[in-house]
Write a protein that holds these residues in place. Structure first.
Motif, PDB file in Angstrom:
ATOM      1  N   LYS A 182      -4.973  48.998  19.810  1.00  0.00           N
ATOM      2  CA  LYS A 182      -4.651  50.292  19.203  1.00  0.00           C
ATOM      3  C   LYS A 182      -5.367  51.368  20.007  1.00  0.00           C
ATOM      4  O   LYS A 182      -6.609  51.432  20.003  1.00  0.00           O
ATOM      5  CB  LYS A 182      -5.098  50.336  17.736  1.00  0.00           C
ATOM      6  CG  LYS A 182      -4.613  49.170  16.893  1.00  0.00           C
ATOM      7  CD  LYS A 182      -3.122  49.146  16.766  1.00  0.00           C
ATOM      8  CE  LYS A 182      -2.675  47.997  15.853  1.00  0.00           C
ATOM      9  NZ  LYS A 182      -1.263  47.810  15.858  1.00  0.00           N
ATOM     10  N   ASP A 183      -4.587  52.180  20.701  1.00  0.00           N
ATOM     11  CA  ASP A 183      -5.150  53.183  21.613  1.00  0.00           C
ATOM     12  C   ASP A 183      -6.170  54.071  20.903  1.00  0.00           C
ATOM     13  O   ASP A 183      -5.911  54.606  19.833  1.00  0.00           O
ATOM     14  CB  ASP A 183      -4.020  54.029  22.203  1.00  0.00           C
ATOM     15  CG  ASP A 183      -4.472  54.857  23.383  1.00  0.00           C
ATOM     16  OD1 ASP A 183      -5.298  54.370  24.171  1.00  0.00           O
ATOM     17  OD2 ASP A 183      -3.999  56.000  23.515  1.00  0.00           O
ATOM     18  N   ASN A 184      -7.327  54.189  21.523  1.00  0.00           N
ATOM     19  CA  ASN A 184      -8.443  54.996  21.022  1.00  0.00           C
ATOM     20  C   ASN A 184      -9.078  54.429  19.753  1.00  0.00           C
ATOM     21  O   ASN A 184      -9.863  55.113  19.105  1.00  0.00           O
ATOM     22  CB  ASN A 184      -8.033  56.458  20.785  1.00  0.00           C
ATOM     23  CG  ASN A 184      -7.746  57.168  22.077  1.00  0.00           C
ATOM     24  OD1 ASN A 184      -8.555  57.152  22.993  1.00  0.00           O
ATOM     25  ND2 ASN A 184      -6.575  57.771  22.168  1.00  0.00           N
ATOM     26  N   TRP A 185      -8.758  53.200  19.378  1.00  0.00           N
ATOM     27  CA  TRP A 185      -9.356  52.597  18.190  1.00  0.00           C
ATOM     28  C   TRP A 185     -10.153  51.345  18.543  1.00  0.00           C
ATOM     29  O   TRP A 185     -11.333  51.276  18.277  1.00  0.00           O
ATOM     30  CB  TRP A 185      -8.282  52.277  17.146  1.00  0.00           C
ATOM     31  CG  TRP A 185      -8.857  51.842  15.837  1.00  0.00           C
ATOM     32  CD1 TRP A 185      -9.481  52.628  14.914  1.00  0.00           C
ATOM     33  CD2 TRP A 185      -8.896  50.510  15.317  1.00  0.00           C
ATOM     34  NE1 TRP A 185      -9.905  51.857  13.846  1.00  0.00           N
ATOM     35  CE2 TRP A 185      -9.547  50.551  14.070  1.00  0.00           C
ATOM     36  CE3 TRP A 185      -8.432  49.281  15.787  1.00  0.00           C
ATOM     37  CZ2 TRP A 185      -9.762  49.423  13.287  1.00  0.00           C
ATOM     38  CZ3 TRP A 185      -8.638  48.164  15.003  1.00  0.00           C
ATOM     39  CH2 TRP A 185      -9.297  48.244  13.767  1.00  0.00           C
ATOM     40  N   ASN A 186      -9.488  50.356  19.170  1.00  0.00           N
ATOM     41  CA  ASN A 186     -10.226  49.180  19.634  1.00  0.00           C
ATOM     42  C   ASN A 186     -10.096  49.014  21.155  1.00  0.00           C
ATOM     43  O   ASN A 186     -10.446  47.988  21.711  1.00  0.00           O
ATOM     44  CB  ASN A 186      -9.772  47.906  18.922  1.00  0.00           C
ATOM     45  CG  ASN A 186      -8.375  47.451  19.293  1.00  0.00           C
ATOM     46  OD1 ASN A 186      -7.494  48.266  19.559  1.00  0.00           O
ATOM     47  ND2 ASN A 186      -8.162  46.153  19.300  1.00  0.00           N
TER      48      ASN A 186
ATOM     49  N   LEU B 214      -9.787  43.727  13.487  1.00  0.00           N
ATOM     50  CA  LEU B 214      -8.343  43.515  13.588  1.00  0.00           C
ATOM     51  C   LEU B 214      -8.030  42.037  13.790  1.00  0.00           C
ATOM     52  O   LEU B 214      -7.076  41.508  13.204  1.00  0.00           O
ATOM     53  CB  LEU B 214      -7.747  44.349  14.722  1.00  0.00           C
ATOM     54  CG  LEU B 214      -6.226  44.316  14.857  1.00  0.00           C
ATOM     55  CD1 LEU B 214      -5.534  44.763  13.569  1.00  0.00           C
ATOM     56  CD2 LEU B 214      -5.777  45.173  16.031  1.00  0.00           C
TER      57      LEU B 214
ATOM     58  N   THR C  37       0.580  46.375  22.133  1.00  0.00           N
ATOM     59  CA  THR C  37       0.125  47.437  21.229  1.00  0.00           C
ATOM     60  C   THR C  37       0.016  46.975  19.771  1.00  0.00           C
ATOM     61  O   THR C  37      -0.481  47.718  18.929  1.00  0.00           O
ATOM     62  CB  THR C  37       1.021  48.689  21.322  1.00  0.00           C
ATOM     63  OG1 THR C  37       2.370  48.320  21.053  1.00  0.00           O
ATOM     64  CG2 THR C  37       0.908  49.340  22.684  1.00  0.00           C
TER      65      THR C  37
ATOM     66  N   ASN D  89     -14.084  47.200  15.974  1.00  0.00           N
ATOM     67  CA  ASN D  89     -12.694  47.338  15.541  1.00  0.00           C
ATOM     68  C   ASN D  89     -11.823  46.192  16.044  1.00  0.00           C
ATOM     69  O   ASN D  89     -10.929  45.735  15.330  1.00  0.00           O
ATOM     70  CB  ASN D  89     -12.127  48.688  15.979  1.00  0.00           C
ATOM     71  CG  ASN D  89     -12.725  49.840  15.204  1.00  0.00           C
ATOM     72  OD1 ASN D  89     -13.319  49.656  14.136  1.00  0.00           O
ATOM     73  ND2 ASN D  89     -12.589  51.041  15.735  1.00  0.00           N
ATOM     74  N   SER D  90     -12.080  45.728  17.263  1.00  0.00           N
ATOM     75  CA  SER D  90     -11.332  44.575  17.783  1.00  0.00           C
ATOM     76  C   SER D  90     -11.573  43.357  16.900  1.00  0.00           C
ATOM     77  O   SER D  90     -10.633  42.649  16.526  1.00  0.00           O
ATOM     78  CB  SER D  90     -11.759  44.247  19.222  1.00  0.00           C
ATOM     79  OG  SER D  90     -11.046  45.015  20.149  1.00  0.00           O
TER      80      SER D  90
ATOM     81  N   THR E  12     -18.242  50.655  18.693  1.00  0.00           N
ATOM     82  CA  THR E  12     -17.230  50.913  17.663  1.00  0.00           C
ATOM     83  C   THR E  12     -15.929  50.202  17.992  1.00  0.00           C
ATOM     84  O   THR E  12     -15.321  49.544  17.127  1.00  0.00           O
ATOM     85  CB  THR E  12     -16.987  52.427  17.499  1.00  0.00           C
ATOM     86  OG1 THR E  12     -18.208  53.030  17.074  1.00  0.00           O
ATOM     87  CG2 THR E  12     -15.889  52.706  16.486  1.00  0.00           C
ATOM     88  N   MET E  13     -15.481  50.315  19.228  1.00  0.00           N
ATOM     89  CA  MET E  13     -14.231  49.660  19.624  1.00  0.00           C
ATOM     90  C   MET E  13     -14.366  48.139  19.554  1.00  0.00           C
ATOM     91  O   MET E  13     -13.424  47.448  19.150  1.00  0.00           O
ATOM     92  CB  MET E  13     -13.798  50.114  21.008  1.00  0.00           C
ATOM     93  CG  MET E  13     -13.243  51.510  21.017  1.00  0.00           C
ATOM     94  SD  MET E  13     -12.559  51.922  22.643  1.00  0.00           S
ATOM     95  CE  MET E  13     -11.613  53.383  22.235  1.00  0.00           C
TER      96      MET E  13
END
Length: 162
Positions: free
Chosen positions: A96-100, A136, A92, A132-133, A128-129
């Motif tokens: 990030k749940d519901n983000w990437n 990060l 985790t 975001n990955s 989007t995910m």
């Protein structure tokens, strides 16, 4: 599950070493019997491994036992993939749940299937995910960032010993 529910047509590519011959045979029989679109590949490294990531739309890694901080998740982030994984070890910190991506329960094939279905059907969410990955990864997990963090830990320990 996805095939049985006639939800979507997906191709799964499984890359890596089997740790149990009996389980390998059981899986292969199940795949053959149920006509599931799965390509099983031996362990890969270098350019071959990168090609697998580049050809993927989603990365699924759902360990049931603690994994520490799996490098394969970092590689999936670097490739800019949305990730479906479990809350085992330090995963985790990267997913990030519901983000990437999504964090699912370790013994829930239905939950994994639901998240695959969601990502397969929503290109915008997938994009989007994926972005975001990559963000990060660049912010926290490049080689330079990892060396900086590790050096900081060593400096802190050394300074505490003085």
């Amino acid at each position: 599950i996805l095939k049985d529910e006639n939800k979507i047509s997906v191709k799964f590519v499984v890359v890596g070493k089997w740790n149990n011959g009996a389980f390998e045979e059981k899986c292969k029989r199940y795949i053959e019997k149920n006509l599931i679109n799965v390509q099983i590949c031996p362990p890969a490294g270098g350019a071959e491994k990168l090609a697998y990531f580049q050809n993927a739309s989603v990365f699924v890694f759902t360990p049931r036992e603690p994994e520490g901080h799996p490098w394969v998740i970092v590689e999936a982030m670097a490739a800019g993939l949305p990730i479906i994984s479990t809350d085992k070890g330090a995963i985790t910190e990267s997913v990030k749940d519901n983000w990437n991506g999504f964090i699912v329960s370790p013994f829930s094939p239905q939950e994994i299937a639901d998240k695959i279905y969601l990502l397969a059907g929503d290109r915008g969410l997938r994009t989007t995910m994926a972005e975001n990955s990559k963000k990060l990864y660049v912010k926290e997990f490049t080689e330079t960032k990892m060396i900086e963090k590790l050096s900081g830990v060593f400096e802190q320990v050394i300074n505490e010993k003085k």
